[in-house]
Design an enzyme around this catalytic site. Sequence first.
Site, mmCIF file in Angstrom:
data_model
loop_
_atom_site.group_PDB
_atom_site.id
_atom_site.type_symbol
_atom_site.label_atom_id
_atom_site.label_comp_id
_atom_site.label_asym_id
_atom_site.label_seq_id
_atom_site.Cartn_x
_atom_site.Cartn_y
_atom_site.Cartn_z
ATOM 1 N N LYS A 45 33.479 40.577 44.548
ATOM 2 C CA LYS A 45 34.196 41.756 45.047
ATOM 3 C C LYS A 45 33.508 42.283 46.306
ATOM 4 O O LYS A 45 32.304 42.496 46.306
ATOM 5 C CB LYS A 45 34.191 42.822 43.948
ATOM 6 C CG LYS A 45 35.345 43.794 44.003
ATOM 7 C CD LYS A 45 35.241 44.749 42.810
ATOM 8 C CE LYS A 45 36.467 45.614 42.694
ATOM 9 N NZ LYS A 45 37.694 44.860 42.405
ATOM 10 N N GLU A 137 35.163 38.151 35.395
ATOM 11 C CA GLU A 137 36.553 38.292 34.960
ATOM 12 C C GLU A 137 37.335 37.055 35.387
ATOM 13 O O GLU A 137 37.353 36.709 36.560
ATOM 14 C CB GLU A 137 37.198 39.540 35.581
ATOM 15 C CG GLU A 137 38.617 39.773 35.045
ATOM 16 C CD GLU A 137 39.350 40.899 35.762
ATOM 17 O OE1 GLU A 137 39.519 41.963 35.145
ATOM 18 O OE2 GLU A 137 39.746 40.715 36.933
HETATM 19 P P1 0O2 Z 1 40.983 43.350 43.429
HETATM 20 O O1 0O2 Z 1 39.741 42.642 43.712
HETATM 21 O O2 0O2 Z 1 41.487 44.158 44.581
HETATM 22 O O3 0O2 Z 1 42.027 42.491 42.817
HETATM 23 P P2 0O2 Z 1 42.163 48.720 36.740
HETATM 24 O O4 0O2 Z 1 41.498 48.815 38.067
HETATM 25 O O5 0O2 Z 1 42.026 49.910 35.872
HETATM 26 O O6 0O2 Z 1 43.598 48.229 36.894
HETATM 27 P P3 0O2 Z 1 40.592 47.243 34.787
HETATM 28 O O7 0O2 Z 1 41.021 48.063 33.635
HETATM 29 O O8 0O2 Z 1 39.167 47.245 35.167
HETATM 30 O O9 0O2 Z 1 41.437 47.520 36.079
HETATM 31 O O10 0O2 Z 1 40.957 45.755 34.514
HETATM 32 P P4 0O2 Z 1 42.309 44.980 34.559
HETATM 33 O O11 0O2 Z 1 43.482 45.866 34.759
HETATM 34 O O12 0O2 Z 1 42.306 44.072 33.396
HETATM 35 O O13 0O2 Z 1 42.078 44.082 35.843
HETATM 36 C C1 0O2 Z 1 42.008 44.588 37.099
HETATM 37 C C2 0O2 Z 1 42.372 43.493 38.080
HETATM 38 O O14 0O2 Z 1 43.592 42.893 37.652
HETATM 39 C C3 0O2 Z 1 42.665 44.056 39.437
HETATM 40 O O15 0O2 Z 1 41.505 44.088 40.195
HETATM 41 C C4 0O2 Z 1 43.667 43.056 39.988
HETATM 42 O O16 0O2 Z 1 43.022 41.893 40.456
HETATM 43 C C5 0O2 Z 1 44.463 42.717 38.776
HETATM 44 N N1 0O2 Z 1 45.559 43.666 38.594
HETATM 45 C C6 0O2 Z 1 45.686 44.575 37.609
HETATM 46 N N2 0O2 Z 1 46.835 45.266 37.741
HETATM 47 C C7 0O2 Z 1 47.443 44.799 38.831
HETATM 48 C C8 0O2 Z 1 48.688 45.124 39.490
HETATM 49 O O17 0O2 Z 1 49.443 46.006 39.090
HETATM 50 N N3 0O2 Z 1 48.979 44.411 40.602
HETATM 51 C C9 0O2 Z 1 48.164 43.433 41.093
HETATM 52 N N4 0O2 Z 1 48.539 42.798 42.186
HETATM 53 N N5 0O2 Z 1 46.985 43.119 40.502
HETATM 54 C C10 0O2 Z 1 46.636 43.778 39.393
HETATM 55 P P5 0O2 Z 1 41.244 45.219 41.251
HETATM 56 O O18 0O2 Z 1 40.219 46.150 40.762
HETATM 57 O O19 0O2 Z 1 42.527 45.788 41.726
HETATM 58 O O20 0O2 Z 1 40.514 44.432 42.380
HETATM 59 P P1 0O2 Z 2 41.333 39.167 50.408
HETATM 60 O O1 0O2 Z 2 41.605 40.137 51.495
HETATM 61 O O2 0O2 Z 2 40.310 39.660 49.431
HETATM 62 O O3 0O2 Z 2 42.591 38.717 49.733
HETATM 63 P P2 0O2 Z 2 36.798 27.581 48.312
HETATM 64 O O4 0O2 Z 2 36.512 27.125 49.727
HETATM 65 O O5 0O2 Z 2 38.230 27.299 47.889
HETATM 66 O O6 0O2 Z 2 35.794 27.153 47.340
HETATM 67 P P3 0O2 Z 2 37.072 30.257 49.348
HETATM 68 O O7 0O2 Z 2 38.000 29.739 50.400
HETATM 69 O O8 0O2 Z 2 35.809 30.900 49.799
HETATM 70 O O9 0O2 Z 2 36.690 29.156 48.292
HETATM 71 O O10 0O2 Z 2 37.823 31.334 48.516
HETATM 72 P P4 0O2 Z 2 38.918 31.131 47.389
HETATM 73 O O11 0O2 Z 2 38.200 30.831 46.132
HETATM 74 O O12 0O2 Z 2 39.950 30.171 47.847
HETATM 75 O O13 0O2 Z 2 39.533 32.582 47.298
HETATM 76 C C1 0O2 Z 2 40.064 33.190 48.430
HETATM 77 C C2 0O2 Z 2 40.931 34.404 48.131
HETATM 78 O O14 0O2 Z 2 41.415 34.469 46.812
HETATM 79 C C3 0O2 Z 2 40.167 35.669 48.332
HETATM 80 O O15 0O2 Z 2 40.756 36.248 49.444
HETATM 81 C C4 0O2 Z 2 40.431 36.570 47.142
HETATM 82 O O16 0O2 Z 2 41.151 37.724 47.497
HETATM 83 C C5 0O2 Z 2 41.318 35.790 46.267
HETATM 84 N N1 0O2 Z 2 40.764 35.669 44.934
HETATM 85 C C6 0O2 Z 2 40.382 34.535 44.383
HETATM 86 N N2 0O2 Z 2 39.980 34.701 43.143
HETATM 87 C C7 0O2 Z 2 40.071 35.994 42.888
HETATM 88 C C8 0O2 Z 2 39.777 36.764 41.726
HETATM 89 O O17 0O2 Z 2 39.367 36.287 40.689
HETATM 90 N N3 0O2 Z 2 39.986 38.084 41.811
HETATM 91 C C9 0O2 Z 2 40.454 38.632 42.928
HETATM 92 N N4 0O2 Z 2 40.648 39.944 42.927
HETATM 93 N N5 0O2 Z 2 40.745 37.927 44.048
HETATM 94 C C10 0O2 Z 2 40.563 36.623 44.022
HETATM 95 P P5 0O2 Z 2 39.863 36.728 50.616
HETATM 96 O O18 0O2 Z 2 39.823 35.623 51.627
HETATM 97 O O19 0O2 Z 2 38.560 37.242 50.134
HETATM 98 O O20 0O2 Z 2 40.754 37.899 51.170
#
Ligand code: 0O2
Ligand code: 0O2
Length: 214
Positions: A45, A137
Amino acid sequence: MDWELFLTPYKQAVDELKIKLRGYREQYEKTAQHSPIEFVTGRVKPVPSILDKARRKNIPLSELDTKMQDLAGIRVMCQFVDDIKTVIDLIRNRTDLEVVEERDYITQKKESGYRSYHMVVRYPVQTIVGERKILVEIQIRTLAMNFWATIEHSLNYKYEGRIPKAIKDRLQRASEAAFLLDEEMSKIREEIQEAQKHFTYKKVEDLDIDPFQR
Ligand code: 0O2
Ligand code: 0O2
């Protein structure tokens, strides 16, 4: 706070798990079987997102390692809904991690329309001062679920979490469409598998061999 240092074991966990889960795909391919895993991504993150979430959820920075479960995040994409169950079982059966929580947003989709299966696992990383267990996660979803979540996520970003009602309604309909797409694909898959089974038996019958005696 030295973020780079703090996040080092998280990066290690993400890198290791990406390789390990991608390994499954390779095994399925080498044995000419359908892979339940289409592709795997992962990320640590970004610090601004950590700070944002910590503020939103009232998590003291000193308790990030236990209270923020997605500092390390892995995403597994599947072709079919049924593949998700296979991936869940593969992960539950691993001996190099411990599943601590599961959240099923597939049978219980979120209000936004979000669907995915989340597993929180405790994963040991070997550091220079010994073993450290890190929370990771793992989000498991179909390509259709991922398509929807990716678009919704970027809209949320664009509108800073305040998506206009008209767009929210459209997203709800798009979520429904993604669900129907998953259902249709599952049915097509079942029909293909059925046809293949039939075809195999037919060939065997033509040869006048009892298929159960082979
Ligand atoms: P990121 O890295 O921006 O994706 P909460 O923040 O309360 O929703 P909680 O309870 O900690 O989260 O866990 P949950 O809901 O199991 O998982 C949170 C993550 O699930 C989010 O990460 C998203 O990646 C994904 N997610 C959950 N709800 C949604 C949704 O409505 N739309 C989308 N596009 N993704 C969702 P973060 O924190 O947003 O981080
Ligand atoms: P943004 O703005 O965060 O979307 P690789 O070369 O394939 O081994 P790489 O290219 O470093 O690895 O990254 P990878 O694994 O392809 O993932 C790239 C994008 O996927 C990231 O976008 C993440 O946002 C999204 N992503 C992948 N896994 C997760 C996850 O578990 N949770 C969340 N929240 N996002 C994930 P960027 O490029 O960071 O941009």
